[in-house]
Design a protein around this motif. Structure first.
Motif, PDB file in Angstrom:
ATOM      1  N   MET A  67       8.388   9.356   1.838  1.00 62.09           N
ATOM      2  CA  MET A  67       7.637   8.584   0.841  1.00 62.09           C
ATOM      3  C   MET A  67       8.149   8.876  -0.568  1.00 62.09           C
ATOM      4  SD  MET A  67       5.586   6.888   2.684  1.00 62.09           S
ATOM      5  CE  MET A  67       6.072   6.984   4.378  1.00 62.09           C
ATOM      6  N   ASP A 143       5.999   1.836  11.775  1.00 60.83           N
ATOM      7  CA  ASP A 143       5.588   2.304  10.448  1.00 60.83           C
ATOM      8  C   ASP A 143       4.297   3.102  10.588  1.00 60.83           C
ATOM      9  OD1 ASP A 143       5.313   2.646   7.737  1.00 60.83           O
ATOM     10  OD2 ASP A 143       4.352   0.705   7.412  1.00 60.83           O
ATOM     11  N   TYR A 145       1.291   3.970   8.946  1.00 62.24           N
ATOM     12  CA  TYR A 145       0.697   3.206   7.849  1.00 62.24           C
ATOM     13  C   TYR A 145       0.050   4.090   6.768  1.00 62.24           C
ATOM     14  CZ  TYR A 145      -0.419  -1.564   6.494  1.00 62.24           C
ATOM     15  OH  TYR A 145      -0.444  -2.772   5.867  1.00 62.24           O
ATOM     16  N   VAL A 148       1.984   4.322  -0.097  1.00 64.50           N
ATOM     17  CA  VAL A 148       2.956   4.841  -1.063  1.00 64.50           C
ATOM     18  C   VAL A 148       2.501   4.289  -2.418  1.00 64.50           C
ATOM     19  CG1 VAL A 148       5.387   4.953  -1.734  1.00 64.50           C
ATOM     20  CG2 VAL A 148       4.785   4.683   0.668  1.00 64.50           C
ATOM     21  N   ALA A 160      10.817   4.138  -2.184  1.00 68.04           N
ATOM     22  CA  ALA A 160      10.069   4.224  -0.914  1.00 68.04           C
ATOM     23  C   ALA A 160       9.055   3.085  -0.829  1.00 68.04           C
ATOM     24  CB  ALA A 160       9.377   5.575  -0.808  1.00 68.04           C
ATOM     25  N   ARG A 161       8.414   2.763  -1.947  1.00 68.24           N
ATOM     26  CA  ARG A 161       7.424   1.671  -1.976  1.00 68.24           C
ATOM     27  C   ARG A 161       8.089   0.333  -1.614  1.00 68.24           C
ATOM     28  NH1 ARG A 161       1.806   0.404  -2.371  1.00 68.24           N
ATOM     29  NH2 ARG A 161       1.866  -1.825  -2.671  1.00 68.24           N
ATOM     30  N   GLN A 164       8.864   0.221   2.005  1.00 72.12           N
ATOM     31  CA  GLN A 164       7.692  -0.002   2.845  1.00 72.12           C
ATOM     32  C   GLN A 164       7.234  -1.457   2.765  1.00 72.12           C
ATOM     33  OE1 GLN A 164       3.743   1.880   2.099  1.00 72.12           O
ATOM     34  NE2 GLN A 164       4.220   2.937   4.009  1.00 72.12           N
ATOM     35  N   GLU A 165       7.262  -2.025   1.557  1.00 73.59           N
ATOM     36  CA  GLU A 165       6.859  -3.436   1.418  1.00 73.59           C
ATOM     37  C   GLU A 165       7.763  -4.329   2.257  1.00 73.59           C
ATOM     38  OE1 GLU A 165       6.777  -4.168  -2.787  1.00 73.59           O
ATOM     39  OE2 GLU A 165       4.849  -3.137  -3.024  1.00 73.59           O
ATOM     40  N   ARG A 168       6.946  -3.995   5.926  1.00 72.22           N
ATOM     41  CA  ARG A 168       5.679  -4.631   6.319  1.00 72.22           C
ATOM     42  C   ARG A 168       5.781  -6.153   6.414  1.00 72.22           C
ATOM     43  NH1 ARG A 168       1.260  -0.481   3.613  1.00 72.22           N
ATOM     44  NH2 ARG A 168       1.923   1.245   4.936  1.00 72.22           N
TER      45      ARG A 168
END
Ligand SMILES: Cc1ncc(C[n+]2csc(CCOP(=O)(O)OP(=O)(O)O)c2C)c(N)n1
Ligand SMILES: [Mg+2]
Length: 175
Positions: A67, A143, A145, A148, A160-161, A164-165, A168
């Motif tokens: 993260m 993932d 969940y 971040v 990292a954000r 992750q986006e 998703r």
């Protein structure tokens, strides 16, 4: 986490006479709950326990560092009393022996294979420990969940954000 040994004791009771449960447990989870090794010795419900000792909460360390933040207090080497050359490893074989189980530490995968053959022949719960690598794993492609931060001065967190986006976007909701 913490259920593996207790769960196997229950399985040993439920399947008595038809097989021996084999438990694969992390060192952290073993530390959380291991006393049913003793229960299984007292009740005569044998199980075979393999402790994978990677020196701490490997998956949480990976989750945290993934993260974009440094690991905090997950691995023994990062614990407050720092001794990176000789982290305070528990001797799981000795620990299990102290509860009446039979036990062995294995030095290699080949050694684990030999120890497993022995473990199948014993008359009571038998614990095998082996050192594993906290930084190697087989990706599952899923993932976990956790959030971040959307806003952070750290570039690593921003990255990292974004990652992750993007991940998703592939989520199949309601499937
Ligand atoms: C009761 C409980 N507490 C905390 C967690 C969060 N958690 C998931 S895995 C993990 C660390 C597991 O460490 P270990 O058993 O050594 O396995 P490793 O990741 O090192 O392979 C933690 C703290 C959990 N799943 N269940
Ligand atoms: Mg571990």
């Amino acid at each position: 986490m913490g259920y593996e040994i207790a769960g196997a004791w229950g399985t040993a009771m439920a399947t008595e006479g038809t097989g021996t449960p084999i438990v694969l447990v992390g060192d952290g989870s073993y530390m959380m709950m291991n006393s049913d090794i003793y229960s299984s010795v007292l009740s005569g419900h044998k199980m075979i326990v393999i402790v994978c000792d990677n020196g701490g909460f490997g998956v949480i360390n990976r989750l945290q560092t993934g993260m974009g933040v440094p690991g905090f207090n997950n691995l023994l080497k990062d614990s407050r009393v720092q001794n990176k050359d000789d982290p305070l490893h528990v001797d799981f074989a000795k620990h299990a022996e102290a509860m009446g189980a039979l036990a062995r530490h294995c030095d290699s995968l080949a050694d684990l294979g030999t120890a497993m053959e022995w473990a199948k022949t014993t008359d009571r719960t038998t614990v095998l420990s082996i050192a594993t690598d906290a930084h190697k794993w087989t990706p599952g492609g899923a993932d976990w969940y956790v959030g971040v931060p959307e806003v952070s001065p750290r570039e690593s967190v921003q990255k990292a954000r974004k990652g992750q986006e993007a991940f998703r976007q592939k989520q199949r909701q309601g499937v």
